[in-house]
Design a protein around this motif. Structure first.
Motif, PDB file in Angstrom:
ATOM      1  N   ASP A  62       0.829  -1.214   0.000  1.00  3.28           N
ATOM      2  CA  ASP A  62       0.000   0.000   0.000  1.00  3.28           C
ATOM      3  C   ASP A  62       0.860   1.259   0.000  1.00  3.28           C
ATOM      4  O   ASP A  62       0.479   2.283  -0.579  1.00  3.28           O
ATOM      5  N   SER A  63       2.006   1.185   0.635  1.00  4.14           N
ATOM      6  CA  SER A  63       2.857   2.364   0.782  1.00  4.14           C
ATOM      7  C   SER A  63       3.460   2.842  -0.541  1.00  4.14           C
ATOM      8  O   SER A  63       3.913   3.988  -0.636  1.00  4.14           O
ATOM      9  N   VAL A  64       3.468   1.981  -1.563  1.00  2.00           N
ATOM     10  CA  VAL A  64       4.079   2.374  -2.835  1.00  2.00           C
ATOM     11  C   VAL A  64       3.087   2.358  -3.984  1.00  2.00           C
ATOM     12  O   VAL A  64       3.422   2.755  -5.107  1.00  2.00           O
ATOM     13  N   LYS A  65       1.878   1.903  -3.723  1.00  2.00           N
ATOM     14  CA  LYS A  65       0.879   1.782  -4.783  1.00  2.00           C
ATOM     15  C   LYS A  65       0.621   3.147  -5.421  1.00  2.00           C
ATOM     16  O   LYS A  65       0.432   4.149  -4.735  1.00  2.00           O
ATOM     17  N   GLY A  66       0.639   3.187  -6.747  1.00  2.00           N
ATOM     18  CA  GLY A  66       0.440   4.439  -7.466  1.00  2.00           C
ATOM     19  C   GLY A  66       1.712   5.222  -7.710  1.00  2.00           C
ATOM     20  O   GLY A  66       1.715   6.174  -8.494  1.00  2.00           O
ATOM     21  N   ARG A  67       2.813   4.836  -7.052  1.00  2.00           N
ATOM     22  CA  ARG A  67       4.087   5.531  -7.230  1.00  2.00           C
ATOM     23  C   ARG A  67       5.149   4.629  -7.871  1.00  2.00           C
ATOM     24  O   ARG A  67       5.973   5.093  -8.648  1.00  2.00           O
ATOM     25  N   LYS A  87       9.815   9.419  -1.631  1.00  2.00           N
ATOM     26  CA  LYS A  87       9.738  10.125  -0.363  1.00  2.00           C
ATOM     27  C   LYS A  87      10.921   9.710   0.512  1.00  2.00           C
ATOM     28  O   LYS A  87      11.485   8.635   0.320  1.00  2.00           O
ATOM     29  N   PRO A  88      11.275  10.513   1.499  1.00  3.61           N
ATOM     30  CA  PRO A  88      12.360  10.109   2.415  1.00  3.61           C
ATOM     31  C   PRO A  88      12.093   8.744   3.059  1.00  3.61           C
ATOM     32  O   PRO A  88      13.034   7.994   3.322  1.00  3.61           O
ATOM     33  N   ASP A  89      10.824   8.399   3.292  1.00  2.42           N
ATOM     34  CA  ASP A  89      10.488   7.098   3.878  1.00  2.42           C
ATOM     35  C   ASP A  89      10.813   5.932   2.957  1.00  2.42           C
ATOM     36  O   ASP A  89      10.797   4.776   3.387  1.00  2.42           O
ATOM     37  N   ASP A  90      11.094   6.208   1.694  1.00  5.60           N
ATOM     38  CA  ASP A  90      11.475   5.148   0.758  1.00  5.60           C
ATOM     39  C   ASP A  90      12.953   4.778   0.895  1.00  5.60           C
ATOM     40  O   ASP A  90      13.409   3.821   0.260  1.00  5.60           O
ATOM     41  N   THR A  91      13.696   5.516   1.704  1.00  6.01           N
ATOM     42  CA  THR A  91      15.115   5.223   1.910  1.00  6.01           C
ATOM     43  C   THR A  91      15.291   3.843   2.526  1.00  6.01           C
ATOM     44  O   THR A  91      14.705   3.530   3.564  1.00  6.01           O
ATOM     45  N   ALA A  92      16.066   3.000   1.855  1.00  6.26           N
ATOM     46  CA  ALA A  92      16.270   1.625   2.310  1.00  6.26           C
ATOM     47  C   ALA A  92      17.237   0.929   1.362  1.00  6.26           C
ATOM     48  O   ALA A  92      17.572   1.459   0.301  1.00  6.26           O
ATOM     49  N   VAL A  93      17.646  -0.257   1.777  1.00  7.95           N
ATOM     50  CA  VAL A  93      18.321  -1.160   0.842  1.00  7.95           C
ATOM     51  C   VAL A  93      17.227  -1.961   0.136  1.00  7.95           C
ATOM     52  O   VAL A  93      16.368  -2.546   0.801  1.00  7.95           O
ATOM     53  N   GLY A 113      19.096 -11.188  -4.174  1.00  8.01           N
ATOM     54  CA  GLY A 113      20.266 -10.432  -4.590  1.00  8.01           C
ATOM     55  C   GLY A 113      20.964  -9.836  -3.385  1.00  8.01           C
ATOM     56  O   GLY A 113      20.535 -10.020  -2.245  1.00  8.01           O
ATOM     57  N   GLN A 114      22.021  -9.098  -3.651  1.00  8.06           N
ATOM     58  CA  GLN A 114      22.832  -8.533  -2.568  1.00  8.06           C
ATOM     59  C   GLN A 114      22.287  -7.201  -2.082  1.00  8.06           C
ATOM     60  O   GLN A 114      22.694  -6.720  -1.026  1.00  8.06           O
ATOM     61  N   GLY A 115      21.377  -6.602  -2.831  1.00  5.27           N
ATOM     62  CA  GLY A 115      20.762  -5.349  -2.423  1.00  5.27           C
ATOM     63  C   GLY A 115      21.424  -4.135  -3.037  1.00  5.27           C
ATOM     64  O   GLY A 115      22.611  -4.159  -3.377  1.00  5.27           O
ATOM     65  N   THR A 116      20.637  -3.069  -3.173  1.00  7.89           N
ATOM     66  CA  THR A 116      21.150  -1.796  -3.669  1.00  7.89           C
ATOM     67  C   THR A 116      20.547  -0.678  -2.819  1.00  7.89           C
ATOM     68  O   THR A 116      19.348  -0.700  -2.510  1.00  7.89           O
ATOM     69  N   GLN A 117      21.382   0.263  -2.417  1.00  5.09           N
ATOM     70  CA  GLN A 117      20.956   1.331  -1.519  1.00  5.09           C
ATOM     71  C   GLN A 117      20.225   2.420  -2.283  1.00  5.09           C
ATOM     72  O   GLN A 117      20.707   2.907  -3.313  1.00  5.09           O
ATOM     73  N   VAL A 118      19.078   2.810  -1.748  1.00  6.78           N
ATOM     74  CA  VAL A 118      18.334   3.961  -2.252  1.00  6.78           C
ATOM     75  C   VAL A 118      18.204   4.955  -1.112  1.00  6.78           C
ATOM     76  O   VAL A 118      17.712   4.606  -0.029  1.00  6.78           O
ATOM     77  N   THR A 119      18.645   6.165  -1.339  1.00  6.11           N
ATOM     78  CA  THR A 119      18.567   7.216  -0.336  1.00  6.11           C
ATOM     79  C   THR A 119      17.807   8.397  -0.924  1.00  6.11           C
ATOM     80  O   THR A 119      18.175   8.902  -1.983  1.00  6.11           O
ATOM     81  N   VAL A 120      16.738   8.793  -0.241  1.00  5.34           N
ATOM     82  CA  VAL A 120      15.909   9.912  -0.691  1.00  5.34           C
ATOM     83  C   VAL A 120      16.120  11.078   0.255  1.00  5.34           C
ATOM     84  O   VAL A 120      15.851  10.964   1.456  1.00  5.34           O
ATOM     85  N   SER A 121      16.590  12.179  -0.277  1.00  6.85           N
ATOM     86  CA  SER A 121      16.843  13.364   0.537  1.00  6.85           C
ATOM     87  C   SER A 121      15.632  14.285   0.508  1.00  6.85           C
ATOM     88  O   SER A 121      14.927  14.380  -0.498  1.00  6.85           O
ATOM     89  N   SER A 122      15.410  14.941   1.625  1.00  6.79           N
ATOM     90  CA  SER A 122      14.239  15.831   1.734  1.00  6.79           C
ATOM     91  C   SER A 122      14.573  17.238   1.276  1.00  6.79           C
ATOM     92  O   SER A 122      15.712  17.593   1.063  1.00  6.79           O
TER      93      SER A 122
END
Length: 122
Positions: A62-67, A87-93, A113-122
């Motif tokens: 639900d948190s990403v639906k539509g985006r 959004k900043p809340d999307d920051t995660a591996v 997979g090993q993961g990839t970092q996503v960082t969202v700045s405000s």
């Protein structure tokens, strides 16, 4: 065995877009359900999106639906996650995963997979 390699992560401003890719090798990619999960610091890994191997059918948290939009190219053995209006809340591996059954449950995915970092700045 299936090997998964994510790419496309990075730093993005809030409201921007990013596309993650996951390249698969090994067993027949087209027969797996592919999912994206994410894990923020100090939190559990959670489901983001999944796509079935046929039709295809998609599922979203639900948190990403539509985006966010998940898609796959079976000819290229690649699954994508298009992230818009981040959004900043999307920051995660962000992790790509493969499952042999139709599921959105983290523990039921067989390959990661090993993961990839996503960082969202405000």
């Amino acid at each position: 065995q299936v090997q998964l390699v994510e790419s496309g992560g990075g730093l993005v401003q809030a409201g921007g877009s990013l596309r993650l890719s996951c390249a698969a090798s090994g067993r027949t990619f087209s027969r797996f359900v592919m999912g994206w999960f994410r894990q923020a610091p100090g939190k559990e890994r959670v489901f983001v999106a999944a796509i079935s191997w046929s039709l295809p059918i998609t599922y979203y948290a639900d948190s990403v639906k539509g985006r966010f939009t998940i898609s796959r190219d079976n000819a290229k053995n690649t699954v994508y996650l298009q992230m818009n209006s981040v959004k900043p809340d999307d920051t995660a591996v962000y992790y790509c995963a493969a499952a042999e059954r139709q599921t959105i449950t983290t523990s039921q995915y067989d390959y990661w997979g090993q993961g990839t970092q996503v960082t969202v700045s405000s």
